[in-house]
Design a protein around this motif. Structure first.
Motif, mmCIF file in Angstrom:
data_model
loop_
_atom_site.group_PDB
_atom_site.id
_atom_site.type_symbol
_atom_site.label_atom_id
_atom_site.label_comp_id
_atom_site.label_asym_id
_atom_site.label_seq_id
_atom_site.Cartn_x
_atom_site.Cartn_y
_atom_site.Cartn_z
ATOM 1 N N UNK A 120 -21.062 8.057 24.245
ATOM 2 C CA UNK A 120 -19.594 7.645 24.141
ATOM 3 C C UNK A 120 -18.715 7.619 22.998
ATOM 4 N N UNK A 121 -19.454 7.528 21.823
ATOM 5 C CA UNK A 121 -18.384 7.724 20.666
ATOM 6 C C UNK A 121 -17.908 8.965 20.508
ATOM 7 N N UNK A 122 -18.440 9.767 20.978
ATOM 8 C CA UNK A 122 -17.677 11.269 20.965
ATOM 9 C C UNK A 122 -17.091 11.552 22.091
ATOM 10 N N UNK A 123 -17.269 11.160 23.109
ATOM 11 C CA UNK A 123 -16.617 11.291 24.478
ATOM 12 C C UNK A 123 -15.144 10.627 24.478
ATOM 13 N N UNK A 124 -15.181 9.303 23.945
ATOM 14 C CA UNK A 124 -13.963 8.574 24.033
ATOM 15 C C UNK A 124 -12.860 9.311 23.147
ATOM 16 N N UNK A 125 -13.258 10.205 22.381
ATOM 17 C CA UNK A 125 -12.321 10.894 21.510
ATOM 18 C C UNK A 125 -11.725 12.233 22.200
ATOM 19 N N UNK A 126 -12.422 12.343 23.333
ATOM 20 C CA UNK A 126 -12.114 13.443 24.114
ATOM 21 C C UNK A 126 -11.098 13.247 25.333
ATOM 22 N N UNK A 127 -11.043 11.823 25.670
ATOM 23 C CA UNK A 127 -10.276 11.089 26.703
ATOM 24 C C UNK A 127 -8.985 10.765 26.282
ATOM 25 N N UNK A 128 -8.156 10.569 27.270
ATOM 26 C CA UNK A 128 -6.784 10.026 26.971
ATOM 27 C C UNK A 128 -6.711 8.451 26.766
ATOM 28 N N UNK A 129 -5.873 7.906 26.232
ATOM 29 C CA UNK A 129 -6.076 6.267 26.120
ATOM 30 C C UNK A 129 -6.306 5.583 27.687
ATOM 31 N N UNK A 130 -5.667 6.197 28.581
ATOM 32 C CA UNK A 130 -5.699 5.445 29.786
ATOM 33 C C UNK A 130 -7.219 5.442 30.587
ATOM 34 N N UNK A 131 -7.687 6.553 30.433
ATOM 35 C CA UNK A 131 -9.062 6.903 31.102
ATOM 36 C C UNK A 131 -10.025 5.998 30.175
ATOM 37 N N UNK A 132 -9.894 6.366 28.749
ATOM 38 C CA UNK A 132 -10.997 5.653 27.637
ATOM 39 C C UNK A 132 -10.696 4.087 28.115
ATOM 40 N N UNK A 133 -9.599 3.713 28.109
ATOM 41 C CA UNK A 133 -9.493 2.080 28.246
ATOM 42 C C UNK A 133 -9.927 1.754 29.615
ATOM 43 N N UNK A 134 -9.820 2.370 30.534
ATOM 44 C CA UNK A 134 -10.234 1.821 31.880
ATOM 45 C C UNK A 134 -11.901 1.847 31.996
ATOM 46 N N UNK A 135 -12.486 2.600 31.555
ATOM 47 C CA UNK A 135 -13.770 2.763 31.174
ATOM 48 C C UNK A 135 -14.397 1.765 30.371
ATOM 49 N N UNK A 136 -14.021 1.481 29.252
ATOM 50 C CA UNK A 136 -14.179 0.351 28.325
ATOM 51 C C UNK A 136 -13.891 -0.913 28.885
ATOM 52 N N UNK A 137 -12.723 -1.024 29.501
ATOM 53 C CA UNK A 137 -12.466 -2.402 30.138
ATOM 54 C C UNK A 137 -13.500 -2.866 31.283
ATOM 55 N N UNK A 138 -14.006 -1.689 32.008
ATOM 56 C CA UNK A 138 -14.821 -1.910 33.144
ATOM 57 C C UNK A 138 -16.368 -2.175 32.554
ATOM 58 N N UNK A 139 -16.871 -1.688 31.507
ATOM 59 C CA UNK A 139 -18.056 -1.646 30.890
ATOM 60 C C UNK A 139 -17.939 -1.785 29.564
ATOM 61 N N UNK A 140 -18.319 -3.136 29.370
ATOM 62 C CA UNK A 140 -18.149 -3.910 27.883
ATOM 63 C C UNK A 140 -19.250 -3.008 26.891
ATOM 64 N N UNK A 141 -20.214 -2.346 27.374
ATOM 65 C CA UNK A 141 -21.147 -1.909 26.473
ATOM 66 C C UNK A 141 -20.455 -0.534 25.830
ATOM 67 N N UNK A 142 -19.447 -0.054 26.349
ATOM 68 C CA UNK A 142 -18.815 1.051 25.861
ATOM 69 C C UNK A 142 -17.751 0.857 24.713
ATOM 70 N N UNK A 143 -17.226 -0.457 24.611
ATOM 71 C CA UNK A 143 -16.334 -0.777 23.798
ATOM 72 C C UNK A 143 -16.820 -0.789 22.306
ATOM 73 N N UNK A 144 -16.051 -0.170 21.363
ATOM 74 C CA UNK A 144 -16.468 -0.012 20.184
ATOM 75 C C UNK A 144 -17.083 -1.276 19.547
ATOM 76 N N UNK A 145 -16.683 -2.224 19.813
ATOM 77 C CA UNK A 145 -17.230 -3.497 18.965
ATOM 78 C C UNK A 145 -18.528 -3.875 19.775
ATOM 79 N N UNK A 146 -18.754 -3.405 20.973
ATOM 80 C CA UNK A 146 -19.951 -3.558 21.503
ATOM 81 C C UNK A 146 -21.050 -2.791 20.732
ATOM 82 N N UNK A 147 -20.705 -1.777 20.154
ATOM 83 C CA UNK A 147 -21.754 -0.825 19.430
ATOM 84 C C UNK A 147 -21.966 -1.177 18.241
ATOM 85 N N UNK A 148 -21.067 -1.926 17.540
ATOM 86 C CA UNK A 148 -21.238 -2.434 16.331
ATOM 87 C C UNK A 148 -22.154 -3.517 15.893
#
Length: 84
Positions: free
Chosen positions: A56-84
């Motif tokens: 995900x850290x690499x994939x999220x840079x390959x996606x537009x803000x809308x798609x990235x946000x939708x996935x991170x909103x739905x799955x907390x584990x994908x949020x950058x703060x969840x990995x930190x």
């Protein structure tokens, strides 16, 4: 991961459709296509949750803000703060 996957036309209608999963760039490209163009059955059929989270850290840079946000909103584990 190894093997090849050929995506159906509703996902990959132009360009590359067959992906060697042993090649990191091709794997990420396939995931990007599925994340951008997929439906529920595509997400469950073509994406592996462990690979999605680990890449995900690499994939999220390959996606537009809308798609990235939708996935991170739905799955907390994908949020950058969840990995930190």
């Amino acid at each position: 991961m190894e093997g090849t996957v050929t995506l159906p036309l509703h996902l990959a209608w132009s360009g590359l459709r067959t992906f060697d999963l042993g090649d990191e760039k091709l794997l990420l490209g396939m995931y990007r296509i599925v994340l951008l163009n997929g439906r529920y059955e595509d997400f469950t059929g073509y994406l592996d949750s462990g690979l999605l989270v680990s890449r995900w850290p690499v994939l999220r840079k390959m996606l537009g803000r809308g798609v990235r946000g939708a996935w991170e909103d739905r799955f907390a584990v994908l949020r950058p703060t969840a990995a930190a």
